[in-house]
Design a protein around this motif. Structure first.
Motif: not given
Length: 432
Positions: A292-303, A311-323
């Motif tokens: 999932f992360k790798k595919q977003l990298q293809e579009h310039g997006i850090n996860t 081990g619980r995911v309690y937060g997720i942020t998307f950093i879109d370098h294009n916009n």
């Protein structure tokens, strides 16, 4: 004129980065060479890509067949479209790429206009075009083109003076104050974020964290901000630095004002729909967190994923370098919240993906298949040289290569802005 040459695997990544500039009216296609023409003279990323397919299909050995070149004149140069075209053709011919298909994009989203060229470094038979002494040849050609087209000479040394901006902080190298300053003084100028959490997600890409501090002085409540450096285990490895050391833009009040402005500007932001579509495509096609992360990298997006000790995911942020936007999943919608990804990655409850609107997905099926089925790690010059980030301290490494954190093209734009400022300072010193 400074020429930067990047090589990579993903044609779609290079073209879509530039095409997004065109769609946002921050750029235009200035010239095409050996590209199939369209009826109306307008192009989509997929239409441009088709002209490169025979070369890529013939390629058997070259791991990084895609070229992404930027040509950057001195800030004081006023270059016409016709001259830019001539410079691009001259440069490509002298570098040995005149017979390849290529697209010349003009970028106008910073004060100094510059061009990007997307091409391939293999010929029609799939043979790699020689890149021997490429760096030296490029510098010599750039100097010759400056003379031929009456451009102001620019040395590589002057350009590299600003190379430290937007680089991850390395606590081993020392001079942490200067390293932090090179990042935090500039981030608010380019990126939009609405909360301290989103700001810290962005800072984490640079091994930095910010903490709000509150206290009372002479009966008046005071609020401030301190910055600390993180090591490879996501632990603070320095004493805190007061925000005041880095100027007003890095301080508490300026950032909270920035939060408000960002929130307002993102209310009706069409780019959010594009980001949602890209994330949904990745959610549909990915098999696990890594892919999932790798595919977003293809579009310039850090996860940036935040994980607690259990081990619980309690937060997720998307950093879109294009916009240049930083958005928590919850800001995009409940279908992108941390709970959804926690259920997927920890409880094997794959989310049900529904298209958010009637528009076609940004990634066309044929190209998407090419993007997402690769097994080797991507290493594209724009935004594929870095790893995605996790606050999970059990992960062995945060960033494996320092120079490739942000899209190289994006970094280059920041450097260009600083370079222009440097030229202005020199002018003032000379009393001109």
């Amino acid at each position: 004129m400074i020429a930067n040459i990047g090589r990579g695997e993903s044609l779609f990544g290079a073209l879509s980065y530039n095409q997004l500039k065109v769609e946002k009216e921050n750029g235009e296609i200035l010239y095409t060479h050996k590209i199939v023409e369209t009826v109306n003279g307008l192009y989509t990323t997929a239409q441009l890509a088709r002209s490169f397919e025979p070369y890529l299909a013939a390629n058997n050995k070259t791991e990084k067949p895609i070229l992404h070149i930027s040509l950057n004149p001195n800030p004081k140069d006023q270059v016409s479209d016709e001259k830019f075209q001539a410079i691009a053709l001259d440069y490509m011919e002298q570098m040995g790429y005149r017979n390849q298909p290529f697209v010349v994009f003009k970028h106008t989203d910073i004060d100094r206009t510059h061009i990007h060229i997307v091409s391939v470094c293999v010929d029609e038979k799939g043979k790699k075009i020689s890149d021997s002494f490429e760096k030296r040849r490029s510098v010599n050609i750039s100097r010759a083109l400056e003379q031929k087209y009456g451009l102001i000479p620019t040395t590589e040394k002057e350009h590299l003076q600003n190379d430290s901006i937007f680089r991850p902080v390395d606590y081993i190298k020392g001079d942490l104050k200067s390293q932090i300053a090179s990042v935090v003084r500039h981030l608010p100028k380019y990126y939009r974020f609405q909360t301290m959490g989103e700001y810290n997600a962005l800072l984490s890409l640079f091994n930095i964290t910010a903490d709000e501090v509150k206290g009372e002085l002479h009966g008046t409540e005071k609020q401030g901000l301190v910055y600390s450096v993180l090591n490879e285990n996501r632990e603070k490895t320095s004493n805190p630095f007061k925000a005041s050391l880095f100027g007003k833009s890095a301080g508490y009040h300026a950032l909270h004002e920035h939060f408000k402005k960002s929130k307002e500007s993102l209310k009706n932001e069409h780019a959010n729909s594009s980001l949602k579509n890209i994330i949904q495509v990745a959610m549909h096609m990915a098999t696990d967190e890594k892919s999932f992360k790798k595919q977003l990298q293809e579009h310039g997006i850090n996860t940036v994923v935040r994980i607690n000790d259990n081990g619980r995911v309690y937060g997720i942020t998307f950093i879109d370098h294009n916009n240049k936007t930083v958005l928590n999943g919850s800001h995009l919608g409940k279908e992108f919240s941390a709970n959804v990804f926690n259920d997927w990655w920890n409880n094997d409850k794959r989310p049900q993906i529904e298209n958010i609107n009637s528009k076609k997905p940004i990634v066309e099926p044929v190209i998407a298949k090419d993007l997402y089925n690769r097994e080797k790690p991507h290493d594209l010059f724009d935004f594929l040289n870095y790893n995605t980030v996790s606050y999970n301290q059990n992960e062995p490494s945060f960033i494996e290569s320092l120079g490739g954190l942000l899209p190289e093209v994006q970094v280059e734009d920041y450097e260009e802005q600083l370079f222009e400022n440097q030229m202005k300072k020199k002018k003032r010193k000379l009393g001109q």
